[in-house]
Design a protein around this motif. Structure first.
Motif, PDB file in Angstrom:
ATOM      1  N   LYS A  27       0.852  -1.148   0.065  1.00 46.58           N
ATOM      2  CA  LYS A  27      -0.229   0.011  -0.149  1.00 46.58           C
ATOM      3  C   LYS A  27       0.678   0.985  -0.073  1.00 46.58           C
ATOM      4  O   LYS A  27       1.209   1.827   1.013  1.00 46.58           O
ATOM      5  CB  LYS A  27      -0.940  -0.045   1.243  1.00 46.58           C
ATOM      6  N   ASN A  28       1.267   1.705  -1.139  1.00 48.33           N
ATOM      7  CA  ASN A  28       2.388   2.748  -1.432  1.00 48.33           C
ATOM      8  C   ASN A  28       1.790   3.560  -2.594  1.00 48.33           C
ATOM      9  O   ASN A  28       1.877   3.156  -3.540  1.00 48.33           O
ATOM     10  CB  ASN A  28       3.588   2.055  -1.530  1.00 48.33           C
ATOM     11  N   ALA A  29       1.494   4.782  -2.031  1.00 49.78           N
ATOM     12  CA  ALA A  29       0.813   5.622  -3.253  1.00 49.78           C
ATOM     13  C   ALA A  29       2.012   6.094  -4.262  1.00 49.78           C
ATOM     14  O   ALA A  29       1.704   6.333  -5.287  1.00 49.78           O
ATOM     15  CB  ALA A  29       0.317   6.789  -2.641  1.00 49.78           C
ATOM     16  N   SER A  30       3.154   6.177  -3.759  1.00 50.05           N
ATOM     17  CA  SER A  30       4.506   6.407  -4.818  1.00 50.05           C
ATOM     18  C   SER A  30       4.459   5.521  -5.965  1.00 50.05           C
ATOM     19  O   SER A  30       5.092   5.972  -6.749  1.00 50.05           O
ATOM     20  CB  SER A  30       5.527   6.832  -3.906  1.00 50.05           C
ATOM     21  N   LEU A  31       3.890   4.447  -5.778  1.00 51.25           N
ATOM     22  CA  LEU A  31       3.960   3.333  -6.754  1.00 51.25           C
ATOM     23  C   LEU A  31       3.613   3.914  -7.998  1.00 51.25           C
ATOM     24  O   LEU A  31       3.778   3.482  -9.095  1.00 51.25           O
ATOM     25  CB  LEU A  31       3.522   1.892  -6.520  1.00 51.25           C
ATOM     26  N   TYR A  32       2.673   4.507  -7.976  1.00 55.95           N
ATOM     27  CA  TYR A  32       1.427   5.089  -9.000  1.00 55.95           C
ATOM     28  C   TYR A  32       1.566   6.461  -9.511  1.00 55.95           C
ATOM     29  O   TYR A  32       0.955   6.789 -10.347  1.00 55.95           O
ATOM     30  CB  TYR A  32       0.025   4.957  -8.576  1.00 55.95           C
TER      31      TYR A  32
END
Length: 164
Positions: free
Chosen positions: A46-51
């Motif tokens: 759950k890592n927003a920076s992946l997207y």
């Protein structure tokens, strides 16, 4: 996956922070302090920076195709006698009314056959004989509603028919 990473469970509304990893089993704690054990395959980071680096592709909205049959403009039937025949002076008043009535009945059945939704019948303003015939024919039909086109006038000269 390592201790301190945020994860979510696939197909469940559950997420938390990893507290320990034991081979294929990951233990994490949710925001309320409860601990859960799941296999690694059931968890996603759950890592927003992946997207952040993935571009958003906006697709064009598909155009809704409306058929000509269901166009908002009604079919217009003008029952003025000079528009129905070539030589209007060759007919007496009874024949005129009979031809106008037949044309009206033919047009109504055409609308039903072709699934048209609206028909505007122009009968004109006169002594009311043709208007009375039009209303009598429409009252004898089922599966339709009709009303004077110009609501504010006493006698409008046109009737709007809506088919069900």
């Amino acid at each position: 996956m390592k201790i301190g990473d945020k994860v979510s469970v696939v197909d469940e509304d559950l997420s938390g922070v990893i507290t320990s990893v034991h081979g294929n089993i990951v233990v994490f704690k949710d925001e309320y302090g409860f601990t859960y054990q799941y296999k690694k395959e059931k968890l996603v980071p759950k890592n927003a920076s992946l997207y952040e680096n993935i571009p958003v592709v906006k697709k064009a909205e598909p155009q809704k195709v409306t058929s000509k049959k269901h166009d908002k403009n009604p079919l217009i039937l003008d029952l003025h006698f000079h528009l129905l025949v070539k030589n209007p002076n060759d007919y007496d008043s009874f024949e005129r009314l009979f031809i106008q009535k037949e044309k009206l009945i033919q047009t109504i059945s055409f609308c039903r056959k072709n699934h048209l939704k609206r028909l505007e019948i122009v009968h004109g303003i006169g002594d009311g004989v043709l208007q009375k015939i039009v209303w009598d024919v429409l009252e004898s039909q089922t599966g339709l509603d009709f009303y004077n086109k110009e609501i504010l006038h006493h006698q409008s000269g046109a009737v709007m028919v809506e088919f069900h």
